[in-house]
Motif scaffolding. Sequence first.
Motif, PDB file in Angstrom:
ATOM      1  N   ARG A  60       0.040  13.312  -7.457  1.00  0.00           N
ATOM      2  CA  ARG A  60      -1.217  12.769  -7.989  1.00  0.00           C
ATOM      3  C   ARG A  60      -1.530  11.472  -7.255  1.00  0.00           C
ATOM      4  NH1 ARG A  60      -3.090  15.188 -12.433  1.00  0.00           N
ATOM      5  NH2 ARG A  60      -1.731  16.686 -13.443  1.00  0.00           N
ATOM      6  N   SER A  61      -1.302  11.495  -5.970  1.00  0.00           N
ATOM      7  CA  SER A  61      -1.386  10.297  -5.142  1.00  0.00           C
ATOM      8  C   SER A  61      -2.815   9.932  -4.767  1.00  0.00           C
ATOM      9  CB  SER A  61      -0.587  10.524  -3.853  1.00  0.00           C
ATOM     10  OG  SER A  61      -1.217  11.526  -3.076  1.00  0.00           O
ATOM     11  N   VAL A  62      -2.904   8.786  -4.121  1.00  0.00           N
ATOM     12  CA  VAL A  62      -4.121   8.445  -3.387  1.00  0.00           C
ATOM     13  C   VAL A  62      -3.971   9.165  -2.051  1.00  0.00           C
ATOM     14  CG1 VAL A  62      -5.386   6.602  -2.237  1.00  0.00           C
ATOM     15  CG2 VAL A  62      -4.405   6.220  -4.516  1.00  0.00           C
ATOM     16  N   ALA A  63      -4.921  10.035  -1.744  1.00  0.00           N
ATOM     17  CA  ALA A  63      -4.893  10.793  -0.494  1.00  0.00           C
ATOM     18  C   ALA A  63      -5.993  10.265   0.409  1.00  0.00           C
ATOM     19  CB  ALA A  63      -5.093  12.280  -0.760  1.00  0.00           C
ATOM     20  N   VAL A  64      -5.674  10.130   1.671  1.00  0.00           N
ATOM     21  CA  VAL A  64      -6.622   9.613   2.654  1.00  0.00           C
ATOM     22  C   VAL A  64      -6.871  10.686   3.693  1.00  0.00           C
ATOM     23  CG1 VAL A  64      -7.018   7.852   4.423  1.00  0.00           C
ATOM     24  CG2 VAL A  64      -5.810   7.245   2.306  1.00  0.00           C
ATOM     25  N   GLY A  65      -8.137  10.879   4.015  1.00  0.00           N
ATOM     26  CA  GLY A  65      -8.534  11.728   5.121  1.00  0.00           C
ATOM     27  C   GLY A  65      -9.444  10.926   6.029  1.00  0.00           C
ATOM     28  N   HIS A  66      -9.444  11.245   7.305  1.00  0.00           N
ATOM     29  CA  HIS A  66     -10.361  10.559   8.213  1.00  0.00           C
ATOM     30  C   HIS A  66     -11.680  11.309   8.147  1.00  0.00           C
ATOM     31  CE1 HIS A  66     -11.160   7.502  11.145  1.00  0.00           C
ATOM     32  NE2 HIS A  66     -11.854   8.398  11.831  1.00  0.00           N
ATOM     33  N   SER A  67     -12.637  10.775   7.439  1.00  0.00           N
ATOM     34  CA  SER A  67     -13.907  11.387   7.034  1.00  0.00           C
ATOM     35  C   SER A  67     -13.625  12.273   5.832  1.00  0.00           C
ATOM     36  CB  SER A  67     -14.589  12.162   8.177  1.00  0.00           C
ATOM     37  OG  SER A  67     -14.074  13.461   8.317  1.00  0.00           O
ATOM     38  N   SER A  68     -14.617  12.971   5.367  1.00  0.00           N
ATOM     39  CA  SER A  68     -14.432  13.833   4.195  1.00  0.00           C
ATOM     40  C   SER A  68     -14.011  15.246   4.589  1.00  0.00           C
ATOM     41  CB  SER A  68     -15.730  13.878   3.380  1.00  0.00           C
ATOM     42  OG  SER A  68     -16.772  14.418   4.182  1.00  0.00           O
ATOM     43  N   PHE A  69     -13.898  15.507   5.890  1.00  0.00           N
ATOM     44  CA  PHE A  69     -13.604  16.862   6.368  1.00  0.00           C
ATOM     45  C   PHE A  69     -12.304  17.406   5.784  1.00  0.00           C
ATOM     46  CE2 PHE A  69     -11.624  19.849   9.262  1.00  0.00           C
ATOM     47  CZ  PHE A  69     -12.641  20.758   9.470  1.00  0.00           C
ATOM     48  N   SER A 114       0.817  -1.206   0.000  1.00  0.00           N
ATOM     49  CA  SER A 114       0.000   0.000   0.000  1.00  0.00           C
ATOM     50  C   SER A 114       0.852   1.258   0.000  1.00  0.00           C
ATOM     51  CB  SER A 114      -0.912   0.001   1.221  1.00  0.00           C
ATOM     52  OG  SER A 114      -1.862  -1.034   1.103  1.00  0.00           O
ATOM     53  N   THR A 115       0.551   2.152  -0.944  1.00  0.00           N
ATOM     54  CA  THR A 115       1.207   3.446  -1.047  1.00  0.00           C
ATOM     55  C   THR A 115       0.126   4.504  -1.104  1.00  0.00           C
ATOM     56  OG1 THR A 115       3.128   2.492  -2.151  1.00  0.00           O
ATOM     57  CG2 THR A 115       2.748   4.851  -2.462  1.00  0.00           C
ATOM     58  N   PHE A 116       0.195   5.458  -0.161  1.00  0.00           N
ATOM     59  CA  PHE A 116      -0.816   6.522  -0.099  1.00  0.00           C
ATOM     60  C   PHE A 116      -0.294   7.655   0.771  1.00  0.00           C
ATOM     61  CE2 PHE A 116      -1.695   3.306   3.108  1.00  0.00           C
ATOM     62  CZ  PHE A 116      -1.934   4.021   4.274  1.00  0.00           C
ATOM     63  N   THR A 117      -1.016   8.757   0.774  1.00  0.00           N
ATOM     64  CA  THR A 117      -0.673   9.934   1.555  1.00  0.00           C
ATOM     65  C   THR A 117      -1.855  10.291   2.435  1.00  0.00           C
ATOM     66  OG1 THR A 117       0.722  10.739  -0.241  1.00  0.00           O
ATOM     67  CG2 THR A 117       0.062  12.350   1.415  1.00  0.00           C
ATOM     68  N   VAL A 140      -5.705  14.723  -6.693  1.00  0.00           N
ATOM     69  CA  VAL A 140      -5.515  13.459  -5.998  1.00  0.00           C
ATOM     70  C   VAL A 140      -6.808  12.657  -6.027  1.00  0.00           C
ATOM     71  CG1 VAL A 140      -3.738  14.400  -4.480  1.00  0.00           C
ATOM     72  CG2 VAL A 140      -6.105  14.419  -3.738  1.00  0.00           C
ATOM     73  N   THR A 141      -6.691  11.379  -5.762  1.00  0.00           N
ATOM     74  CA  THR A 141      -7.847  10.505  -5.587  1.00  0.00           C
ATOM     75  C   THR A 141      -8.040  10.329  -4.093  1.00  0.00           C
ATOM     76  OG1 THR A 141      -7.334   9.357  -7.638  1.00  0.00           O
ATOM     77  CG2 THR A 141      -8.796   8.221  -6.082  1.00  0.00           C
ATOM     78  N   TRP A 142      -9.188  10.762  -3.587  1.00  0.00           N
ATOM     79  CA  TRP A 142      -9.430  10.736  -2.142  1.00  0.00           C
ATOM     80  C   TRP A 142     -10.076   9.441  -1.692  1.00  0.00           C
ATOM     81  CZ3 TRP A 142      -7.757  13.977   1.540  1.00  0.00           C
ATOM     82  CH2 TRP A 142      -7.247  15.220   1.128  1.00  0.00           C
ATOM     83  N   LEU A 143      -9.607   8.954  -0.564  1.00  0.00           N
ATOM     84  CA  LEU A 143     -10.244   7.852   0.150  1.00  0.00           C
ATOM     85  C   LEU A 143     -10.535   8.315   1.570  1.00  0.00           C
ATOM     86  CD1 LEU A 143      -8.194   4.693  -0.916  1.00  0.00           C
ATOM     87  CD2 LEU A 143     -10.554   5.236  -1.485  1.00  0.00           C
ATOM     88  N   ASN A 144     -11.504   7.666   2.177  1.00  0.00           N
ATOM     89  CA  ASN A 144     -11.962   8.024   3.508  1.00  0.00           C
ATOM     90  C   ASN A 144     -11.600   6.881   4.461  1.00  0.00           C
ATOM     91  OD1 ASN A 144     -13.656   8.262   5.784  1.00  0.00           O
ATOM     92  ND2 ASN A 144     -15.218   9.340   4.590  1.00  0.00           N
ATOM     93  N   SER A 145     -10.771   7.164   5.458  1.00  0.00           N
ATOM     94  CA  SER A 145     -10.357   6.098   6.375  1.00  0.00           C
ATOM     95  C   SER A 145     -11.497   5.603   7.258  1.00  0.00           C
ATOM     96  CB  SER A 145      -9.160   6.542   7.226  1.00  0.00           C
ATOM     97  OG  SER A 145      -9.462   7.678   7.986  1.00  0.00           O
ATOM     98  N   VAL A 146     -12.547   6.402   7.436  1.00  0.00           N
ATOM     99  CA  VAL A 146     -13.720   5.921   8.171  1.00  0.00           C
ATOM    100  C   VAL A 146     -14.366   4.781   7.392  1.00  0.00           C
ATOM    101  CG1 VAL A 146     -16.020   6.517   9.013  1.00  0.00           C
ATOM    102  CG2 VAL A 146     -14.145   8.117   9.344  1.00  0.00           C
ATOM    103  N   ALA A 147     -14.541   4.972   6.096  1.00  0.00           N
ATOM    104  CA  ALA A 147     -15.146   3.921   5.260  1.00  0.00           C
ATOM    105  C   ALA A 147     -14.276   2.667   5.245  1.00  0.00           C
ATOM    106  CB  ALA A 147     -15.367   4.440   3.844  1.00  0.00           C
ATOM    107  N   ILE A 148     -12.967   2.844   5.197  1.00  0.00           N
ATOM    108  CA  ILE A 148     -12.055   1.704   5.221  1.00  0.00           C
ATOM    109  C   ILE A 148     -12.179   0.964   6.556  1.00  0.00           C
ATOM    110  CG2 ILE A 148      -9.604   1.050   5.243  1.00  0.00           C
ATOM    111  CD1 ILE A 148      -9.192   3.385   3.193  1.00  0.00           C
ATOM    112  N   ALA A 149     -12.222   1.715   7.656  1.00  0.00           N
ATOM    113  CA  ALA A 149     -12.358   1.093   8.981  1.00  0.00           C
ATOM    114  C   ALA A 149     -13.689   0.369   9.119  1.00  0.00           C
ATOM    115  CB  ALA A 149     -12.204   2.153  10.072  1.00  0.00           C
ATOM    116  N   ARG A 150     -14.768   0.947   8.583  1.00  0.00           N
ATOM    117  CA  ARG A 150     -16.080   0.274   8.644  1.00  0.00           C
ATOM    118  C   ARG A 150     -16.037  -1.057   7.907  1.00  0.00           C
ATOM    119  NH1 ARG A 150     -19.155   5.694   7.893  1.00  0.00           N
ATOM    120  NH2 ARG A 150     -19.841   6.032  10.026  1.00  0.00           N
ATOM    121  N   ASP A 151     -15.305  -1.085   6.819  1.00  0.00           N
ATOM    122  CA  ASP A 151     -15.173  -2.319   6.049  1.00  0.00           C
ATOM    123  C   ASP A 151     -14.331  -3.347   6.802  1.00  0.00           C
ATOM    124  OD1 ASP A 151     -15.744  -3.762   3.624  1.00  0.00           O
ATOM    125  OD2 ASP A 151     -13.662  -3.408   3.015  1.00  0.00           O
TER     126      ASP A 151
END
Length: 171
Positions: free
Chosen positions: A80-89, A2-5, A108-119
């Motif tokens: 141009r990374s995958v960027a992660v934030g905890h929620s969309s805030f 896994s590589t992300f920011t 960047v392509t955003w991911l939400n760590s809350v959604a990842i944790a729920r999964d």
Amino acid sequence: MSTFTVVDVETANHSRASVCQIGIVQVRDGRICDAWQSLVDPEGSFHSFHTGLHGIDADAVCGAPAFPDLYGELGRRLGRSVAVGHSSFDEQALNQTAEKYNLPIFPVTWLNSVAIARDAWPGLPSYSLDQLAELLRIDFRHHDALEDARAAAEVVLRACRVTGRGIESWL
């Protein structure tokens, strides 16, 4: 691997365009490899609620760069990374602050760590960063942008391990 920011921000007031601290943690091949943070002069007022959360006030940011002064550094760190934030805030705050200064949104392509944790851990009573950190025994100082970014990175890395998935599978 896994590589992300991971990006976390603190804001001075109720406006998401009032970023007063930014923390960035870069993860390469499943390991935290770089961390950076800066105070930011939001060029606006501080609300006591927010100052009470993170302890940052006008005196703390006196002499700190404004967002446009950090924009190039942020662009280099985010790329141009995958960027992660905890929620969309955090995504919303970065985007709204860029818009405030008529700067382009970071590509960047955003991911939400809350959604990842729920999964990864379905059915938890809370997916707040402090509750996840307590559950996963991640030690950090909440509402400090760099500390929050590190904790969120660790949540995502542990979710990847628990599920056997890479970050790309959540895209």
